[in-house]
Design a protein around this motif. Structure first.
Motif, mmCIF file in Angstrom:
data_model
loop_
_atom_site.group_PDB
_atom_site.id
_atom_site.type_symbol
_atom_site.label_atom_id
_atom_site.label_comp_id
_atom_site.label_asym_id
_atom_site.label_seq_id
_atom_site.Cartn_x
_atom_site.Cartn_y
_atom_site.Cartn_z
ATOM 1 N N ALA A 1 0.882 -1.161 -0.094
ATOM 2 C CA ALA A 1 0.149 -0.126 -0.199
ATOM 3 C C ALA A 1 0.927 1.192 0.120
ATOM 4 N N SER A 2 1.996 1.403 0.643
ATOM 5 C CA SER A 2 2.874 2.278 0.868
ATOM 6 C C SER A 2 3.500 2.582 -0.529
ATOM 7 N N ALA A 3 4.068 1.271 -1.300
ATOM 8 C CA ALA A 3 4.279 1.709 -2.620
ATOM 9 C C ALA A 3 3.613 2.260 -3.477
ATOM 10 N N GLN A 4 1.991 1.830 -3.552
ATOM 11 C CA GLN A 4 0.986 2.486 -4.245
ATOM 12 C C GLN A 4 1.011 3.975 -4.100
ATOM 13 N N VAL A 5 1.118 4.619 -2.908
ATOM 14 C CA VAL A 5 1.431 6.076 -2.568
ATOM 15 C C VAL A 5 2.617 6.518 -3.206
ATOM 16 N N VAL A 6 3.763 5.940 -3.258
ATOM 17 C CA VAL A 6 4.913 6.445 -3.756
ATOM 18 C C VAL A 6 4.605 6.464 -5.331
ATOM 19 N N ALA A 7 3.915 5.504 -5.915
ATOM 20 C CA ALA A 7 3.567 5.384 -7.453
ATOM 21 C C ALA A 7 3.032 6.409 -7.770
ATOM 22 N N VAL A 8 2.042 6.800 -7.033
ATOM 23 C CA VAL A 8 1.065 8.252 -7.372
ATOM 24 C C VAL A 8 1.677 9.540 -7.325
ATOM 25 N N GLU A 9 2.748 9.622 -6.138
ATOM 26 C CA GLU A 9 3.384 10.746 -6.041
ATOM 27 C C GLU A 9 4.090 11.031 -7.178
ATOM 28 N N PHE A 10 4.881 9.940 -7.572
ATOM 29 C CA PHE A 10 6.155 9.789 -8.416
ATOM 30 C C PHE A 10 5.475 10.271 -10.026
ATOM 31 N N GLN A 11 4.225 9.750 -10.032
ATOM 32 C CA GLN A 11 3.508 10.125 -11.200
ATOM 33 C C GLN A 11 3.323 11.967 -11.470
ATOM 34 N N THR A 12 2.795 12.316 -10.458
ATOM 35 C CA THR A 12 2.894 13.684 -10.300
ATOM 36 C C THR A 12 4.211 14.402 -10.814
ATOM 37 N N ILE A 13 5.260 13.843 -10.133
ATOM 38 C CA ILE A 13 6.574 14.538 -9.850
ATOM 39 C C ILE A 13 7.112 14.297 -11.290
ATOM 40 N N ALA A 14 7.078 13.130 -11.855
ATOM 41 C CA ALA A 14 7.492 12.782 -13.422
ATOM 42 C C ALA A 14 6.704 13.604 -14.611
ATOM 43 N N MET A 15 5.358 14.038 -14.440
ATOM 44 C CA MET A 15 4.678 15.007 -15.229
ATOM 45 C C MET A 15 5.333 16.371 -15.105
ATOM 46 N N ALA A 16 5.715 16.787 -13.690
ATOM 47 C CA ALA A 16 6.380 18.029 -13.407
ATOM 48 C C ALA A 16 7.559 18.445 -13.940
ATOM 49 N N ASN A 17 8.225 17.083 -14.296
ATOM 50 C CA ASN A 17 9.755 17.359 -14.731
ATOM 51 C C ASN A 17 9.800 16.743 -16.294
ATOM 52 N N ASN A 18 8.576 16.865 -17.205
ATOM 53 C CA ASN A 18 8.323 16.343 -18.377
ATOM 54 C C ASN A 18 9.028 14.996 -18.672
#
Lengths: 77, 77, 77, 77, 77, 77
Positions: free
Chosen positions: C57-74
């Motif tokens: 479940a923690s890894a799922q949170v990290v995956a969603v947060e990372f998706q946002t960060i990856a978008m921000a960094n193109n």
């Protein structure tokens, strides 16, 4: 859909239905990547196919995989 | 895929299959970032690899990580 | 990554790996925003670091947060 | 952030940190929309603030709300 | 918001707050689509409104519905 | 909506309400793809329709499917 083998070669499908089928396939392959023993997977199958909470969780995985596939296919427009 | 070491240097992969492999790897690394002891991770492995609810939850993590990777690769189009 | 303090000042990171690190940090800060007592958080830590369902479940949170960060960094392209 | 009252008037925030704060606030307001009695919410608070599974689930809600807010702010770029 | 009836006629709302209200409404309608008996829904209501894990899960549904509504409204910019 | 048969031929719907209906249908079809026996599905139905945690989880699946459908229809704008 040209993903007949074990390798995922493309996210492009001819129709939305093939996209759904690919989403189910990807979900199954994720599980096989973690539980690599096909005999154990087979024995586990009954436990989730009759457990509604797990069926719903599986449907959630399919929904996310399908969203990616639908984006890749520009929603088949 | 040029992420052979422990550092994630790129989200770009040659094929969708390599993208799937990277998604599984990222999911595993998240868990290793929280439970840093490799011996404990090893001992925990059996408990989730034979628990279908946890296998499905793991597949969900892979699906979200893959969505990000697929976006990064413009869906390998 | 210029988020050394307690304030999140930017989603931009130099590398994908720094993006992963930031995703883990954001997930941790969310939990600290809800359970504000550091002693209680410390005492809770063992319970989830040895529970595979919670690690996933923690890894799922990290995956969603990372998706946002990856978008921000193109996607660091 | 001009959302001091009970109404959400904007998703635009000055900084990523204010975006995080708004994400936490939105998650809390969702719960208040379902459990409208503030006394009951207060009595429930302890049960989830010391339950790591629920803390992680809360962090997941914050992650999704923050993704929306980050998109609205063009990632504060 | 012109969705006063039972039919969802539009995702467009005047303000972010109306978008939140619509997100809660959509989440409730999904449950009503599955459990169609209003008496049973009423009797179930207490069980989740006092269960923090279910309140958090409900907030997660609202977060995803709101993300869609926010996209539809170009984040009310 | 031209998906009357068992095949998903399009994600395009005339109205947001038809989009919701299609989202519910896709969620149901995912479950049918995993538990293929209609008699077992019928017998399972009661167990989740009276379990609020599972109703909420189902609503989450509908929310994700609807997000994809809303994107495909450019939010019916």
């Amino acid at each position: 859909m040209t993903n007949a083998g074990n390798e995922l070669t493309s996210l492009i499908t001819s129709t939305p239905q093939e996209g759904r089928d690919l989403a189910v396939k990807l979900a199954r392959k994720s599980i096989a990547a973690i539980q690599t023993d096909p005999e154990i997977r087979k024995s586990l199958r009954k436990s989730y196919a009759e457990d509604t909470a797990q069926l719903i969780a599986s449907a959630q995985v399919v929904a996310v995989e399908f969203q990616t596939i639908a984006m890749a296919n520009n929603y088949w427009k």
